[in-house]
Design a protein around this motif. Structure first.
Motif, mmCIF file in Angstrom:
data_model
loop_
_atom_site.group_PDB
_atom_site.id
_atom_site.type_symbol
_atom_site.label_atom_id
_atom_site.label_comp_id
_atom_site.label_asym_id
_atom_site.label_seq_id
_atom_site.Cartn_x
_atom_site.Cartn_y
_atom_site.Cartn_z
ATOM 1 N N LYS A 3 40.655 55.653 83.419
ATOM 2 C CA LYS A 3 39.830 54.749 82.634
ATOM 3 C C LYS A 3 40.685 53.971 81.643
ATOM 4 N N THR A 4 40.258 52.741 81.343
ATOM 5 C CA THR A 4 40.943 51.892 80.369
ATOM 6 C C THR A 4 40.406 52.183 78.973
ATOM 7 N N VAL A 5 41.306 52.471 78.048
ATOM 8 C CA VAL A 5 40.901 52.734 76.669
ATOM 9 C C VAL A 5 40.599 51.398 75.989
ATOM 10 N N THR A 6 39.427 51.275 75.400
ATOM 11 C CA THR A 6 39.030 50.011 74.779
ATOM 12 C C THR A 6 38.274 50.265 73.483
ATOM 13 N N PHE A 7 38.186 49.231 72.666
ATOM 14 C CA PHE A 7 37.449 49.274 71.396
ATOM 15 C C PHE A 7 37.169 47.833 71.000
ATOM 16 N N LEU A 8 36.419 47.658 69.925
ATOM 17 C CA LEU A 8 36.097 46.309 69.461
ATOM 18 C C LEU A 8 37.340 45.738 68.762
ATOM 19 N N ALA A 9 38.196 45.128 69.585
ATOM 20 C CA ALA A 9 39.490 44.660 69.091
ATOM 21 C C ALA A 9 39.373 43.221 68.587
ATOM 22 N N TYR A 10 40.360 42.850 67.814
ATOM 23 C CA TYR A 10 40.396 41.487 67.296
ATOM 24 C C TYR A 10 40.599 40.473 68.419
ATOM 25 N N GLY A 11 41.218 40.927 69.496
ATOM 26 C CA GLY A 11 41.472 39.998 70.590
ATOM 27 C C GLY A 11 40.291 39.792 71.509
ATOM 28 N N ASP A 12 39.274 40.670 71.465
ATOM 29 C CA ASP A 12 38.085 40.510 72.285
ATOM 30 C C ASP A 12 37.273 39.297 71.840
ATOM 31 N N PRO A 13 36.528 38.700 72.741
ATOM 32 C CA PRO A 13 35.658 37.581 72.336
ATOM 33 C C PRO A 13 34.704 37.963 71.205
ATOM 34 N N TRP A 14 34.095 39.180 71.342
ATOM 35 C CA TRP A 14 33.202 39.645 70.281
ATOM 36 C C TRP A 14 33.975 39.817 68.976
ATOM 37 N N GLY A 15 35.145 40.412 69.068
ATOM 38 C CA GLY A 15 35.949 40.650 67.871
ATOM 39 C C GLY A 15 36.367 39.360 67.199
ATOM 40 N N LYS A 16 36.810 38.388 68.016
ATOM 41 C CA LYS A 16 37.211 37.099 67.436
ATOM 42 C C LYS A 16 36.050 36.408 66.735
ATOM 43 N N THR A 17 34.895 36.429 67.386
ATOM 44 C CA THR A 17 33.727 35.738 66.818
ATOM 45 C C THR A 17 33.309 36.376 65.500
ATOM 46 N N LEU A 18 33.190 37.684 65.495
ATOM 47 C CA LEU A 18 32.738 38.371 64.292
ATOM 48 C C LEU A 18 33.762 38.248 63.169
ATOM 49 N N CYS A 19 35.037 38.307 63.547
ATOM 50 C CA CYS A 19 36.100 38.147 62.518
ATOM 51 C C CYS A 19 36.049 36.747 61.901
ATOM 52 N N PHE A 20 35.853 35.749 62.754
ATOM 53 C CA PHE A 20 35.756 34.368 62.250
ATOM 54 C C PHE A 20 34.553 34.213 61.329
ATOM 55 N N LEU A 21 33.394 34.790 61.731
ATOM 56 C CA LEU A 21 32.205 34.689 60.884
ATOM 57 C C LEU A 21 32.406 35.427 59.573
ATOM 58 N N SER A 22 33.046 36.597 59.653
ATOM 59 C CA SER A 22 33.254 37.373 58.434
ATOM 60 C C SER A 22 34.114 36.608 57.432
ATOM 61 N N LEU A 23 35.235 36.105 57.895
ATOM 62 C CA LEU A 23 36.122 35.366 56.992
ATOM 63 C C LEU A 23 35.496 34.042 56.545
#
Length: 860
Positions: A578-598
């Motif tokens: 299995k591939t280890v994954t998490f809500l990373a900054y590089g994910d589309p979700w991560g990028k979007t939420l990080c952009f909104l947060s900042l």
């Protein structure tokens, strides 16, 4: 021409018959018996031919003579006679074995039935026409032992009589464990090796070719019942199933063609491999049925006692072609083939059997008076001229046992002479007189070499020899070859007991393809066997493996569950990492939420800058400037809080996520609550409301923020003490992935925090709702009430969505709720103020306030 047309037309019948009345009459009239002189005589009883009355014959294969009988010549048994004569000739020519003593022999034919068999025995052991067995044995006997076989019935008939006088009897037929264990005949010795491991060898052959669905034909007697029990036990241990079991009634000496029970069911059985256990004489009716049905697609597994060349028919295809035969391993006896080739009527003029064979096969003229051939014979004719399916020059198993039996008697006599046990003085050429029962102790311990293995005649100490696996080749018809294709050695290591050359085997179904015999087709990898209730284990259905389970072998009973760190591929054959994954900054979700947060955090900072720049304007001062600053700073931090949820989780980030979130939102809501109370107090002050005035002047509402925050700190302390958040792995939410998430630890503490925030939001909403209609130009009660309404709506919507999602989506939903609720406070409370400050500055002045107030008073 070697054969007369009369013989050829008769030879195609079952069994091989003497097709001349003259030849048959000779055998019957002469009462076939041959002698060989010697000091000590070994008697042999062999079924060299059989006589059958025609009026009891109903088989269409039987040729009817013009007289009242017919004769069946058993050439295979005649080879046993030659083996006995050959062994005695070898011993007499050996100066080191029985010196000064010669062995003689007497061969008698055994007729059908116990009555005629016992009559021949009495006649042989008697010195005169008047049978007096006691006198002969006690005084003038030079008989050492009796050889009987190959049928156990013959040995049993004779043994009943010989055992009374302890007369040594050696049987060269198949070994019978039941008879030996019961010890019915104390004077009888079985020369053949035990078949203890025959069932294991048969099952090993089944497993080698993956034949797990087999039929059984077994003779219906005590030995057959024991064999069936042993065979079934071994088959059950190795996963071989029985398609059918047919017990064949013993029909020794009968040529009636009898159909077996359940014939249609057996013929239509999906089993392509059938095991037959029993001798060919007893199962004649079975083999006739097999010949009639032309079951050429079946594989027959036979035991060594079968004389497959005996059976013939009118068909071009032999149903037994391709059969596999288990035969006891034996080495070739030197010079035996030459001995048989040299055996002819000239060498043994007293052997009527040879005269009859020469008359039948080589067109020799016959003298009826003494049954001797005289002329018109083929020059230098020998038994070697006969085809292999008529007379096999290779030594048979029974002949091999006869050879060893003669040597066993010779070694026992030699040992007895050396020990000088109760022997009379005798001269060479004279008869040696002794009591036959004196030979028993020596027979029990006599060793004789068999395949370079020391064998003993005592059945309790007999070792277990190897088996040769023979393949019967009879295509084209008449070939009749038994070709060795493998061996089975019980003493070999576990995985080396069976050795077989599959490429040498000729199958009835074709030259190369190995026949299949299964009840159900194999379950391929990715499937497992689903057994049917009440059906044998070899019959099953194939079902796909469940999710995240695999089967990487054929015919697996159970699928194997993949480890937590792996998942099954689409074919359910392999477990993949299995591939280890998490809500990373590089994910589309991560990028979007990080952009909104900042982005929203920067926007909040900008609003704060606007308020600081215009802090002296009425709209900024109107609603408690310190509380506005506090709320903006808190919201700016709330917008930055989602950054703790993005990226690889750690223990520190997991602990900070929920606690910082709780503390910041507690401060934000408590600030809104303080602002709402301040508005209410400001517009409810009257002359009688001195306490309210004091509360407003003393800025008592501002103390709500530290009080509420301390209570949240207390809740967080309990949470961290009892069950703090920790890093966890979610291996089930997303196929093929292991999601690294923060486990809340105590779900109760998490929901208590949400509940506490909800209570603050409801309190703020209630206070703002009370002052929503108060007249004032800069009254923000309506905005506070609406912001709390939106805040509560966001988090009420969040709870069911939070519990219905898993993995990264859950984290993303929580971050989105934080941003949405923070945005509602920022947008609803502060955006209208910024609008007036930046876009409508004329409204942000005292003159505008006074004019608006004066207009309201002038209005009726």
């Amino acid at each position: 021409m070697l054969f007369s047309w009369t013989f050829i037309s008769c030879f195609l019948q079952i069994p091989i018959l003497v097709c001349s009345y003259t030849s048959s009459e000779c055998l019957v009239r002469m009462n076939y018996r041959i002698h060989g002189e010697g000091n000590v005589v070994i008697i042999g009883y062999f079924p060299a031919y059989a006589i059958y009355p025609l009026n009891k014959t109903t088989d269409w294969r039987m040729l009817k003579f013009n007289r009242d009988f017919m004769v069946e010549i058993k050439l295979k048994n005649y080879q046993c006679i030659l083996a006995m004569m050959f062994a005695i000739e070898e011993i007499n020519n050996n100066p080191y074995l029985l010196p000064n003593t010669s062995l003689g022999f007497e061969v008698n034919n055994i007729s059908q039935g116990q009555r005629y068999t016992l009559a021949n025995v009495f006649r042989s052991l008697s010195t005169s026409a008047c049978v007096d067995l006691n006198y002969r044995n006690a005084h003038e006997s030079n008989f050492a032992a009796v050889l009987t076989g190959p049928s156990w019935a013959i040995s049993e008939y004779i043994g009943t009589l010989l055992d009374l006088y302890k007369f040594p009897q050696l049987t060269f037929g198949p070994f019978d464990s039941l008879q030996s264990e019961q010890r019915r005949f104390s004077s009888l010795y079985q020369v053949a090796p035990k078949d203890t491991f025959l069932t294991l060898g048969i099952v090993s052959l089944m497993l080698h070719f993956h034949w797990i669905w087999v039929g059984l034909f077994i003779i219906d007697d005590d030995k057959g019942a024991q064999t069936l029990s042993d065979l079934r036990s071994e088959m059950d241990k190795n996963g071989v199933c029985t398609a059918f079991v047919e017990m064949i009634v013993v029909t020794r000496g009968s040529f009636f063609t009898k159909s077996w029970k359940n014939q249609v069911q057996i013929l239509e059985s999906s089993s392509n491999v059938i095991i037959i256990h029993g001798d060919s004489d007893s199962l004649l009716s079975l083999i006739v049925n097999i010949k009639q049905k032309l079951l050429t697609w079946k594989v027959w597994v036979l035991i060594s006692q079968w004389d497959v060349s005996k059976f013939d028919d009118y068909f071009m295809v032999d149903s037994l072609h391709g059969a596999l035969i288990f035969s006891h391993h034996r080495e070739d006896i030197p010079n035996f083939t030459d001995f048989m080739q040299k055996s002819n009527p000239s060498k043994y003029p007293e052997d009527t059997y040879l005269h009859v064979l020469w008359h039948i096969f080589f067109n020799c003229s016959f003298v009826n008076t003494d049954c001797k051939i005289v002329h018109n014979c083929l020059p230098n004719a020998s038994l070697g001229f006969l085809p292999g399916n008529i007379f096999d020059m290779a030594m048979s198993e029974e002949s091999y046992n006869v050879y060893n039996a003669v040597y066993a008697v010779a070694h026992s006599l030699h040992e007895m002479i050396l020990n000088q046990v109760q022997f009379q003085t005798h001269e060479k050429g004279k008869k040696m007189v002794f009591f036959p029962w004196q030979l028993h102790p020596y027979l029990r311990k006599t060793l004789f070499n068999q395949d370079e293995v020391n064998e003993v005649l005592d059945w309790k100490r007999k070792s277990h020899v190897e088996y040769d696996i023979l393949n019967f080749w009879n295509f084209p018809k008449g070939l009749g070859l038994n070709v060795k294709v493998g061996t089975f050695s019980p003493s070999a290591p576990k995985n080396q007991k069976l050795s077989i050359s599959s490429n040498m085997i000729q199958w009835a179904t074709g030259p190369a393809e190995i026949p299949q015999s299964v009840c159900s087709e194999s379950c391929h990898p990715g499937f497992r066997k689903m057994h049917k209730e009440g059906i044998v284990a070899c019959c099953f259905d194939c079902t796909p493996c469940p999710e995240n389970e695999i089967s990487n072998e054929t015919d697996m009973d159970q699928c194997v569950k993949c480890p937590e760190s792996h998942y099954g591929d689409t074919d359910k054959i392999h477990c993949l990492q299995k591939t280890v994954t998490f809500l990373a900054y590089g994910d589309p979700w991560g990028k979007t939420l990080c952009f909104l947060s900042l982005g929203f955090s920067s926007l909040t900072a900008a609003v704060l800058g606007v308020f600081l720049k215009n802090r002296d304007t009425p709209i900024v001062k109107a609603n408690n400037l310190p509380l506005s600053y506090t709320l903006l700073i808190t919201l700016m931090l709330c917008f930055l809080c989602p950054l703790l949820f993005i990226g690889h989780p750690s223990t520190a980030s997991c602990i900070l996520q929920q606690n910082i979130f709780g503390l910041l939102f507690t401060m934000a809501l408590s600030t809104v609550l303080a602002k709402s109370i301040t508005v209410v107090l400001a517009f409810k002050i009257t002359a009688a409301g001195r306490i309210r005035r004091w509360l407003l002047i003393s800025r008592a509402p501002n103390f709500i923020i530290p009080l509420c925050t301390l209570l949240q700190v207390f809740l967080s302390a309990i949470w961290l003490t009892t069950s703090p958040p920790f890093v966890d792995k979610d291996a089930h939410s997303e196929h093929g992935h292991i999601i690294i998430i923060c486990n809340k630890g105590s779900a109760i503490a998490f929901h208590c925090t949400l509940g506490y925030l909800g209570a603050l939001a409801l309190a703020s909403y209630f206070m703002a709702f009370l002052s929503r209609n108060l007249p004032d130009t800069f009254n923000e009660a309506k905005f506070l009430a609406f912001s709390m309404l939106v805040f509560c709506s966001v988090w009420v919507t969040f709870l069911p969505v939070y519990h219905s999602t898993k993995g990264k989506v859950t984290v993303a939903m929580e971050v989105f709720s934080i941003l949405a609720s923070s945005t509602s406070l920022l947008g609803i409370i502060f955006v209208p103020k910024c609008y007036l400050i930046l876009l409508r500055p004329e409204r942000n002045s005292l003159n505008y306030i006074r004019e608006k107030s004066y207009a309201r008073r002038k209005k009726p």
